[in-house]
Scaffold this active site. Structure first.
Site, PDB file in Angstrom:
ATOM      1  N   SER A  87      82.262  49.669  10.614  1.00  0.00           N
ATOM      2  CA  SER A  87      83.444  50.029  11.398  1.00  0.00           C
ATOM      3  C   SER A  87      83.113  49.709  12.849  1.00  0.00           C
ATOM      4  O   SER A  87      81.938  49.646  13.228  1.00  0.00           O
ATOM      5  CB  SER A  87      83.699  51.528  11.238  1.00  0.00           C
ATOM      6  OG  SER A  87      84.596  51.979  12.227  1.00  0.00           O
ATOM      7  N   TYR A 131      80.991  60.088  11.298  1.00  0.00           N
ATOM      8  CA  TYR A 131      81.518  58.835  10.715  1.00  0.00           C
ATOM      9  C   TYR A 131      80.886  57.624  11.414  1.00  0.00           C
ATOM     10  O   TYR A 131      80.279  56.759  10.773  1.00  0.00           O
ATOM     11  CB  TYR A 131      83.044  58.799  10.825  1.00  0.00           C
ATOM     12  CG  TYR A 131      83.647  57.521  10.279  1.00  0.00           C
ATOM     13  CD1 TYR A 131      83.779  57.323   8.913  1.00  0.00           C
ATOM     14  CD2 TYR A 131      84.072  56.505  11.144  1.00  0.00           C
ATOM     15  CE1 TYR A 131      84.329  56.142   8.408  1.00  0.00           C
ATOM     16  CE2 TYR A 131      84.626  55.330  10.653  1.00  0.00           C
ATOM     17  CZ  TYR A 131      84.754  55.148   9.295  1.00  0.00           C
ATOM     18  OH  TYR A 131      85.286  53.985   8.805  1.00  0.00           O
TER      19      TYR A 131
HETATM   20  N1  LIG Z   1      91.050  51.730   6.686  1.00  0.00           N
HETATM   21  C1  LIG Z   1      90.547  51.388   7.863  1.00  0.00           C
HETATM   22  O1  LIG Z   1      91.297  51.252   8.861  1.00  0.00           O
HETATM   23  C2  LIG Z   1      89.066  51.144   8.014  1.00  0.00           C
HETATM   24  C3  LIG Z   1      88.580  50.655   9.227  1.00  0.00           C
HETATM   25  C4  LIG Z   1      87.217  50.403   9.386  1.00  0.00           C
HETATM   26  C5  LIG Z   1      86.366  50.635   8.309  1.00  0.00           C
HETATM   27  N2  LIG Z   1      86.851  51.116   7.137  1.00  0.00           N
HETATM   28  C6  LIG Z   1      85.908  51.330   6.029  1.00  0.00           C
HETATM   29  O2  LIG Z   1      86.407  50.689   4.864  1.00  0.00           O
HETATM   30  C7  LIG Z   1      85.960  51.393   3.692  1.00  0.00           C
HETATM   31  C8  LIG Z   1      87.152  51.724   2.814  1.00  0.00           C
HETATM   32  O3  LIG Z   1      88.013  52.564   3.546  1.00  0.00           O
HETATM   33  P1  LIG Z   1      89.516  52.891   3.087  1.00  0.00           P
HETATM   34  O4  LIG Z   1      90.321  52.853   4.316  1.00  0.00           O
HETATM   35  O5  LIG Z   1      89.877  52.077   1.910  1.00  0.00           O
HETATM   36  O6  LIG Z   1      89.346  54.430   2.684  1.00  0.00           O
HETATM   37  P2  LIG Z   1      90.058  55.304   1.563  1.00  0.00           P
HETATM   38  O7  LIG Z   1      91.415  54.793   1.279  1.00  0.00           O
HETATM   39  O8  LIG Z   1      89.890  56.718   2.014  1.00  0.00           O
HETATM   40  O9  LIG Z   1      89.158  55.044   0.281  1.00  0.00           O
HETATM   41  C9  LIG Z   1      87.826  55.501   0.267  1.00  0.00           C
HETATM   42  C10 LIG Z   1      87.259  55.344  -1.118  1.00  0.00           C
HETATM   43  O10 LIG Z   1      85.961  55.985  -1.131  1.00  0.00           O
HETATM   44  C11 LIG Z   1      85.928  56.904  -2.216  1.00  0.00           C
HETATM   45  N3  LIG Z   1      85.061  58.052  -1.981  1.00  0.00           N
HETATM   46  C12 LIG Z   1      85.180  58.989  -1.029  1.00  0.00           C
HETATM   47  N4  LIG Z   1      84.257  59.949  -1.213  1.00  0.00           N
HETATM   48  C13 LIG Z   1      83.546  59.601  -2.310  1.00  0.00           C
HETATM   49  C14 LIG Z   1      82.483  60.204  -3.030  1.00  0.00           C
HETATM   50  N5  LIG Z   1      81.994  61.388  -2.682  1.00  0.00           N
HETATM   51  N6  LIG Z   1      82.001  59.581  -4.122  1.00  0.00           N
HETATM   52  C15 LIG Z   1      82.519  58.396  -4.517  1.00  0.00           C
HETATM   53  N7  LIG Z   1      83.536  57.777  -3.898  1.00  0.00           N
HETATM   54  C16 LIG Z   1      84.054  58.397  -2.810  1.00  0.00           C
HETATM   55  C17 LIG Z   1      87.388  57.366  -2.325  1.00  0.00           C
HETATM   56  O11 LIG Z   1      87.586  58.042  -3.558  1.00  0.00           O
HETATM   57  P3  LIG Z   1      88.949  58.885  -3.850  1.00  0.00           P
HETATM   58  O12 LIG Z   1      89.937  57.865  -4.334  1.00  0.00           O
HETATM   59  O13 LIG Z   1      88.545  59.858  -4.887  1.00  0.00           O
HETATM   60  O14 LIG Z   1      89.352  59.522  -2.551  1.00  0.00           O
HETATM   61  C18 LIG Z   1      88.102  56.038  -2.195  1.00  0.00           C
HETATM   62  O15 LIG Z   1      88.038  55.295  -3.382  1.00  0.00           O
HETATM   63  C19 LIG Z   1      85.209  52.622   4.209  1.00  0.00           C
HETATM   64  O16 LIG Z   1      83.825  52.344   4.220  1.00  0.00           O
HETATM   65  C20 LIG Z   1      85.732  52.778   5.626  1.00  0.00           C
HETATM   66  O17 LIG Z   1      84.798  53.446   6.442  1.00  0.00           O
HETATM   67  C21 LIG Z   1      88.180  51.367   6.956  1.00  0.00           C
END
Ligand SMILES: NC(=O)c1ccc[n+]([C@@H]2O[C@H](COP(=O)([O-])OP(=O)(O)OC[C@H]3O[C@@H](n4cnc5c(N)ncnc54)[C@H](OP(=O)(O)O)[C@@H]3O)[C@@H](O)[C@H]2O)c1
Length: 251
Positions: A154, A167
């Protein structure tokens, strides 16, 4: 500007990929996309129900391309990763990509008031789980002729930002793990190691981080697929030990 990359329809045929956090957001979109391009995806997530829904969806369109593996990183131990690695080795010759995508956001608060419980759970899910899973799966990656190990970072993991607490700090740790591994495997395996910052993406995590924002202003998770396909392609070999960004990505 959107990255333009037209992968062959079966670009990932014969490849085995593992995606964590496959049950939602970016991980879910990638799993669907990778299966559509012919890969077999091992989809990890903490919710059996959400994984089963994903399984049914993909199985209906691309039979035999997805394996689901429920595992909660909050409680997972090294034995769980060893069991997964053993099951994978029985079924597949090698692992062609491990995509660490699962993460927790946690509180956004000054460090002085940051909840101890969030600190502990984010360190566990965002860092310790990535370490444990990588450690168990490095041999399977090393058996691939051209593997990728991709950590999801990130912008707050590359430059510290106030109030992002654990985070951002866990993403700094992930960058450190990536750099360390990149040096370690450089001359001993065909694994290419990198971190990838998707940038603002329309998911539940983004909504939690920016509740007042109009989600339509952010690109969809699906729009990241061409970049990942490029990183997984032979051309993506050039990235090693590097911090890659979706925004402005030109290949
Ligand atoms: N979205 C953005 O704007 C953004 C920007 C920069 C970086 N990122 C990074 O991109 C990646 C994906 O983010 P996203 O936006 O797709 O997030 P998201 O929609 O919240 O999805 C996160 C995923 O991680 C899983 N997860 C959370 N806790 C867990 C645990 N204890 N054990 C196993 N799985 C777990 C969630 O499971 P559940 O389905 O059960 O919740 C979900 O499948 C992350 O690493 C995030 O930091 C995202």
């Amino acid at each position: 500007m959107t990255f333009n990359y037209n992968a062959e329809p079966h670009a990932l045929a014969g490849k085995t990929l593992l995606v964590t956090g496959a049950s939602d957001g970016i991980g879910r979109a990638l799993t669907q996309g990778f299966c559509a391009y012919g890969a077999h995806v091992i989809a990890l997530g903490r919710s059996q129900e959400k994984l089963e829904a994903l399984f049914d969806e993909i199985e209906a369109q691309h039979p035999g391309r997805i394996t689901i593996h429920p595992l909660d990183f909050a409680s997972a131990q090294s034995e769980d990763y060893k069991t997964l690695a053993a099951a994978l080795s029985e079924q597949f010759e090698s692992l062609d990509a491990l995509i660490h995508n699962a993460a927790l956001l946690g509180a956004r608060s000054p460090i002085e008031f940051y909840p101890d419980s969030d600190w502990t759970s984010l360190m566990q899910v965002n860092v310790t789980a990535a370490f444990g899973l990588t450690k168990a799966l490095l041999p399977a990656l090393a058996r691939s002729e051209d593997a990728r190990l991709i950590f999801t970072s990130s912008s707050v993991g590359r430059k510290g930002r106030a109030y992002w607490g654990a985070y951002g700090i866990t993403k700094f740790a992930v960058e450190g793990l990536m750099q360390t591994l990149a040096e370690e495997v450089e001359n001993v395996s065909n694994t290419r190691v990198m971190s990838f910052n998707p940038g603002g993406t329309r998911t539940a995590m983004r909504r939690d981080a920016y509740p007042a924002e109009d989600p339509q202003t952010q690109p969809t998770a699906e729009s990241l697929l061409p970049i990942y396909l490029y990183l997984l392609s032979p051309a993506g070999r050039k990235f090693h030990g590097q911090a890659v960004d979706a925004r402005g990505f030109e290949g």
